[in-house]
Design a protein around this motif. Structure first.
Motif, mmCIF file in Angstrom:
data_model
loop_
_atom_site.group_PDB
_atom_site.id
_atom_site.type_symbol
_atom_site.label_atom_id
_atom_site.label_comp_id
_atom_site.label_asym_id
_atom_site.label_seq_id
_atom_site.Cartn_x
_atom_site.Cartn_y
_atom_site.Cartn_z
ATOM 1 N N SER A 10 0.486 -1.343 0.653
ATOM 2 C CA SER A 10 0.007 0.084 -0.226
ATOM 3 C C SER A 10 0.831 1.416 -0.220
ATOM 4 C CB SER A 10 -0.785 0.066 1.137
ATOM 5 O OG SER A 10 -0.320 -0.257 2.054
ATOM 6 N N GLY A 11 2.475 1.024 0.150
ATOM 7 C CA GLY A 11 3.330 1.848 0.279
ATOM 8 C C GLY A 11 3.620 2.818 -1.262
ATOM 9 N N TYR A 12 4.112 3.935 -1.260
ATOM 10 C CA TYR A 12 4.297 4.418 -2.570
ATOM 11 C C TYR A 12 5.098 3.466 -3.749
ATOM 12 C CZ TYR A 12 6.158 8.257 -5.250
ATOM 13 O OH TYR A 12 6.315 8.875 -6.404
ATOM 14 N N ILE A 13 6.227 3.592 -3.105
ATOM 15 C CA ILE A 13 6.822 1.956 -4.522
ATOM 16 C C ILE A 13 6.288 1.151 -4.419
ATOM 17 C CG2 ILE A 13 9.020 0.883 -5.331
ATOM 18 C CD1 ILE A 13 9.514 3.770 -4.760
ATOM 19 N N GLY A 15 2.646 0.113 -3.950
ATOM 20 C CA GLY A 15 1.726 0.218 -5.052
ATOM 21 C C GLY A 15 1.417 0.365 -6.805
ATOM 22 N N ARG A 16 2.800 0.881 -6.982
ATOM 23 C CA ARG A 16 2.969 1.075 -8.363
ATOM 24 C C ARG A 16 4.474 -0.168 -9.205
ATOM 25 N NH1 ARG A 16 4.252 7.589 -9.660
ATOM 26 N NH2 ARG A 16 2.842 8.139 -7.689
ATOM 27 N N LEU A 17 5.073 -0.809 -7.670
ATOM 28 C CA LEU A 17 5.816 -1.816 -8.597
ATOM 29 C C LEU A 17 4.882 -3.174 -8.815
ATOM 30 C CD1 LEU A 17 8.516 -3.610 -8.814
ATOM 31 C CD2 LEU A 17 8.643 -4.191 -6.452
ATOM 32 N N ILE A 18 3.717 -3.582 -7.909
ATOM 33 C CA ILE A 18 3.126 -4.018 -8.603
ATOM 34 C C ILE A 18 2.103 -4.603 -9.669
ATOM 35 C CG2 ILE A 18 1.124 -5.479 -7.691
ATOM 36 C CD1 ILE A 18 1.280 -4.245 -4.873
ATOM 37 N N PRO A 19 1.696 -3.298 -10.263
ATOM 38 C CA PRO A 19 1.055 -3.436 -11.702
ATOM 39 C C PRO A 19 2.075 -3.532 -12.693
ATOM 40 C CG PRO A 19 1.292 -1.216 -11.288
ATOM 41 C CD PRO A 19 1.199 -1.916 -9.761
ATOM 42 N N MET A 20 3.830 -3.651 -12.178
ATOM 43 C CA MET A 20 4.608 -3.719 -13.441
ATOM 44 C C MET A 20 4.098 -5.329 -13.557
ATOM 45 S SD MET A 20 7.574 -0.791 -12.874
ATOM 46 C CE MET A 20 8.461 -1.050 -13.960
ATOM 47 N N LEU A 21 4.972 -5.451 -12.017
ATOM 48 C CA LEU A 21 5.398 -7.376 -11.758
ATOM 49 C C LEU A 21 4.438 -8.120 -12.488
ATOM 50 C CD1 LEU A 21 6.601 -6.787 -8.606
ATOM 51 C CD2 LEU A 21 7.779 -7.417 -10.268
ATOM 52 N N VAL A 188 13.666 3.546 -10.894
ATOM 53 C CA VAL A 188 13.774 2.978 -9.467
ATOM 54 C C VAL A 188 13.034 1.818 -10.101
ATOM 55 C CG1 VAL A 188 13.016 3.107 -6.498
ATOM 56 C CG2 VAL A 188 13.905 5.154 -6.882
ATOM 57 N N LEU A 189 11.853 1.639 -10.185
ATOM 58 C CA LEU A 189 11.008 0.784 -10.028
ATOM 59 C C LEU A 189 11.668 0.114 -11.257
ATOM 60 C CD1 LEU A 189 7.147 2.469 -10.788
ATOM 61 C CD2 LEU A 189 8.308 1.487 -8.866
ATOM 62 N N GLY A 190 12.414 0.386 -13.192
ATOM 63 C CA GLY A 190 13.072 0.193 -13.643
ATOM 64 C C GLY A 190 14.068 -0.814 -13.032
ATOM 65 N N ARG A 307 0.367 7.891 -3.275
ATOM 66 C CA ARG A 307 1.327 9.136 -3.212
ATOM 67 C C ARG A 307 1.902 8.366 -1.478
ATOM 68 N NH1 ARG A 307 -1.718 13.916 -0.441
ATOM 69 N NH2 ARG A 307 -0.651 15.566 -1.488
ATOM 70 N N TRP A 308 3.232 10.178 -1.169
ATOM 71 C CA TRP A 308 3.938 9.310 0.548
ATOM 72 C C TRP A 308 2.491 8.790 1.483
ATOM 73 C CZ3 TRP A 308 2.683 12.854 4.357
ATOM 74 C CH2 TRP A 308 2.180 14.440 4.152
#
Length: 522
Positions: A10-13, A15-21, A188-190, A307-308
């Motif tokens: 549920s955090g900032y990173i 929450g964005r990493l999961i859809p990429m995986l 960072v996600l990359g 978001r933070w």
């Protein structure tokens, strides 16, 4: 494909990493203290969500069992407490031990950049110690150490953006001259995904940063130029990190408890001293200006996915208190029940837009004063806003509230995170009626903390009588006006009569101890 565990989902990173995986075909399992807080995300139905806590070893073993790789994306940031260091140590030790017991193939950890010889802040030092503890186990660890992250919704970026936007002249401490190597969140996600797919990154510690090395002053000047603003920065040697944090608390959405560790972290130079990761994971790096432009585009498009403020408040109270809503626990409450000449869907649409740029429909100046008072005493205030003007997820921050429950079209439950001597909640319920009519039930709940809490409630009673009834009626008026506009197409006579109408039907529901609690019987 491998099953991947993501902590901090549920955090900032996270929450964005999961859809990429997921886009790459991985099977994803999410660890969450409260699984309900991951409901409603676009990817929720594609992942497995398990309840667990990094401070609970047994729950970690259950969550890790059957996974090949785990992302460790949890870290405490609590100004004024040394205990966060102990909690981070315990959590990392639990994770390393559980990973070894289930035979995990690898841990990928995102930490903080900096050299220990440069007298890192407590929080940066703790992040690096977490990496040491994880490596102390038998499972291979990949540690990425990042500097300031530039992206829509990141705390560092929003702090910089707010300072530049609000202050034509800035008197800044000498740390604004410290060199930094900011990195775009997409990079960072990359790297996080790239390390998963590059076995040679196992057992490695890698510095990650963008292509530009800048001082914080350089970044503010560049951002101002991109926004067409002229800003003057005066550097003085007398401002301490704590004084700077309190000033940031008053000027930006970032509360002092989070601003202090951010400022402390900027005192030490954080630049990459090895670039080995660029050969192993050769992604194109995003220049600072492009990263800022991408972030601003997302903000303007209202397309900020995380978001933070997604994470809970960085305070001891937020960790120790697990908010549980039980109406019977609240002796003081204000109930407003208003009938609406519109459908429940239209009415709830108005409800879920509350806060942020929309405001509170009634008495916004008084809400602003309450927010300013909260900021003065170190609270979050109203500037935190909301992640999206319409969309709501459970766990979202909404000004000085936290969304604890959200049933689309029916219920919105908010828990107060402002400084208050007690426990406060605000609930909205919308029920349909016949013939495209509906009813809004708005309830403010308060459990006082001792005598001071009761004094606070009764002192606010006149304002409650004025604000809560006005807010409920104004939400209904807004919904009815919206409904008339969509049905009749700019029917000006109906709109004028609605906005000027004092006679919205209203039913007052008294409850136990409700007469002294506030509200007006009609």
């Amino acid at each position: 494909m491998k099953r991947i565990l993501v902590t901090g989902a549920s955090g900032y990173i996270g929450g964005r990493l999961i859809p990429m995986l997921l886009d790459r075909g991985y099977s994803v399992r999410c660890l969450a203290r409260d699984p309900k807080k991951l409901e409603g995300r676009p990817w929720t139905h594609q992942v497995e969500i398990v309840a667990g806590d990094v401070l609970d070893p047994e729950s970690l073993r259950r969550a890790l069992d059957g996974c090949a790789v785990a992302y460790y994306l949890v870290h405490a940031m609590m100004a004024g407490e040394r205990s966060f260091v102990d909690r981070d140590r315990t959590a990392a030790s639990n994770f390393a031990e559980a990973a070894e017991q289930v035979g995990l193939e690898r841990i990928i950890y995102l930490g903080g950049l900096g050299r220990r010889a440069d007298h890192l802040s407590d929080h940066l030092a703790s992040r690096q110690e977490v990496g040491d503890i994880l490596r102390g186990g038998a499972v291979p660890v990949t540690e990425l150490r990042a500097a300031m992250i530039i992206g829509s919704g990141s705390a560092s970026f929003e702090m910089m953006r707010s300072l530049v936007k609000r202050l034509p002249v800035m008197i800044c401490p000498k740390w604004v001259r410290t060199r930094n190597q900011p990195i775009a969140v997409r990079d960072v996600l990359g790297y996080l995904v790239g390390c998963l797919e590059q076995p040679k990154t196992a057992y490695g510690i890698f510095d990650i940063g963008g292509p530009d090395v800048l001082t914080y002053k350089d970044m503010m000047i560049r951002y101002a130029a991109m926004q067409g603003l002229r800003r003057r920065i005066i550097v003085v040697p007398v401002l301490t990190p704590r004084l700077s944090a309190y000033w940031i608390n008053l000027v930006t959405p970032i509360p002092a408890s989070l601003a202090f560790p951010l400022v402390e972290g900027l005192r030490a130079e954080v630049i990459c001293h090895n670039n080995r990761i660029r050969d192993l994971v050769p992604i194109p790096l995003t220049p600072f200006g492009e990263a800022v432009q991408r972030a601003m585009d997302k903000v303007h498009e209202n397309n900020v996915s995380t978001r933070w403020s997604n994470a809970a408040l960085p305070s001891r109270a937020a960790l120790l208190r697990r908010p549980q809503f039980d109406p019977d626990r609240f002796p003081l409450r204000d109930v407003q029940r208003v009938e609406a000449e519109t459908s429940s869907s239209v009415l709830f649409d108005r409800v879920q837009r509350i806060g942020g740029s929309t405001g509170y429909y009634y008495g916004n100046f008084l809400w602003w004063i309450r927010g300013a008072m909260d900021r003065i005493v170190g609270g979050v205030g109203l500037r935190r806003g909301r992640r999206d003007p319409v969309e709501i997820y459970i766990g979202d921050a909404l000004d000085f509230w936290r969304v604890e429950d959200f049933v689309p079209g029916h219920r919105l439950l908010l828990h107060a995170e402002m400084r208050v001597p007690g426990d406060a909640w605000l609930e909205f319920r919308v029920e349909p009626r016949e013939s495209q009519r509906s009813v809004l039930t708005q309830t403010a709940y308060f459990k006082p903390s001792g005598v001071l809490g009761r004094l606070y409630w009764y002192a606010c009673l006149p304002a409650h009588l004025f604000i809560f009834s006005g807010m409920a009626q104004s939400i209904v008026r807004s919904a009815e006006a919206s409904s008339d506009h969509s049905e009749a197409g700019h029917r000006q006579e109906g709109s004028a009569s609605l906005t000027g109408s004092p006679g919205v039907p209203m039913v007052r529901e008294p409850s136990a101890d409700d007469v002294p609690a506030g509200g007006v019987s009609r």
